[in-house]
Design an enzyme around this catalytic site. Sequence first.
Site, PDB file in Angstrom:
ATOM      1  N   ARG A   1      75.348  15.820  35.475  1.00  0.00           N
ATOM      2  CA  ARG A   1      74.593  14.824  34.695  1.00  0.00           C
ATOM      3  C   ARG A   1      73.657  15.536  33.749  1.00  0.00           C
ATOM      4  NH1 ARG A   1      71.569  10.105  37.862  1.00  0.00           N
ATOM      5  NH2 ARG A   1      70.159  11.786  38.344  1.00  0.00           N
TER       6      ARG A   1
ATOM      7  N   THR B   1      69.912  12.597  29.114  1.00  0.00           N
ATOM      8  CA  THR B   1      70.634  11.342  28.827  1.00  0.00           C
ATOM      9  C   THR B   1      71.190  10.689  30.092  1.00  0.00           C
ATOM     10  OG1 THR B   1      72.767  12.438  28.599  1.00  0.00           O
ATOM     11  CG2 THR B   1      71.388  12.305  26.615  1.00  0.00           C
TER      12      THR B   1
ATOM     13  N   ASP C   1      67.873  15.365  45.492  1.00  0.00           N
ATOM     14  CA  ASP C   1      69.020  15.922  44.773  1.00  0.00           C
ATOM     15  C   ASP C   1      69.996  16.513  45.791  1.00  0.00           C
ATOM     16  OD1 ASP C   1      70.715  17.898  43.407  1.00  0.00           O
ATOM     17  OD2 ASP C   1      69.503  17.393  41.660  1.00  0.00           O
TER      18      ASP C   1
ATOM     19  N   ASP D   1      71.153  20.227  45.210  1.00  0.00           N
ATOM     20  CA  ASP D   1      70.091  21.197  45.507  1.00  0.00           C
ATOM     21  C   ASP D   1      69.862  21.313  47.016  1.00  0.00           C
ATOM     22  OD1 ASP D   1      69.651  21.890  42.905  1.00  0.00           O
ATOM     23  OD2 ASP D   1      67.920  20.574  42.616  1.00  0.00           O
TER      24      ASP D   1
END
Length: 215
Positions: free
Chosen positions: A110, A114, A206, A209
């Site tokens: 991603r 945006t 995340d 991560d």
Amino acid sequence: MDTTPRFPTLRLVQHPLVQHKVTLLRDQQTPTKIFKELVDEIAMLMAYEATADLPLEAVPVETPLEKTEGRQVSGKKLTLVPILRAGLGMVEGILRLVPAARVGHIGLYRDHDTLEPVDYYFKVPGDTSERDFFVLDPMLATGGSAVSAVASLKRSGASRIRFLCLVAAPEGVKKLADAHPDVIVYCAALDRELNPQGYILPGLGDAGDRLFGTR
Ligand code: PRP
Ligand code: URA
């Protein structure tokens, strides 16, 4: 497994062990090693549910005592397609359940500003039109990555596609259903909403991560 009238394509895996493990995943104190193990275990439990309606065919089998008829999953080998990176964490657990499955890969990330998916890799086994595909990604957030991954698979000839995730946002479920109403989504938790940065709330942070120890 529950369906919700609000999202006809969604199947919520409510098994107590899955729910228990998702709570541990959410905990910010859960270290990388345990996080990885939990993703692996939940993926396996979810695959058990997501394979419940695979078609079977009769096959002859010889026991030590006599010949009989058994049943086996019919058709070409199931194909797992993790979305890189975080989807990789779901592969091994499912392979323990379906060791003959093939594995393709779709590389997407991603864009931080945006939130649009940027694709960088695509490789899946041939005979796509004859295979059942399970697209894997722990997170269905805006839905951009899932929509793009499914579209790439369809362009390559795939038609029987399911999407397995751990945590979904309503926005992502809707976006995927609008773009690909034929794709059933299996998830362990349908969360409240996205924050302005596109993270799922309450979510688990995340996933990539936390799986790979990056930040
Ligand atoms: C995360 C996640 C999904 C995507 C979901 O990946 O693993 O692929 O975001 O977001 P979306 O539904 O809004 O598209 P990310 O882009 O962070 O890439 P990474 O796995 O390489 O960290
Ligand atoms: N990707 C993640 O890893 N987590 C989110 O909450 C949203 C997208």
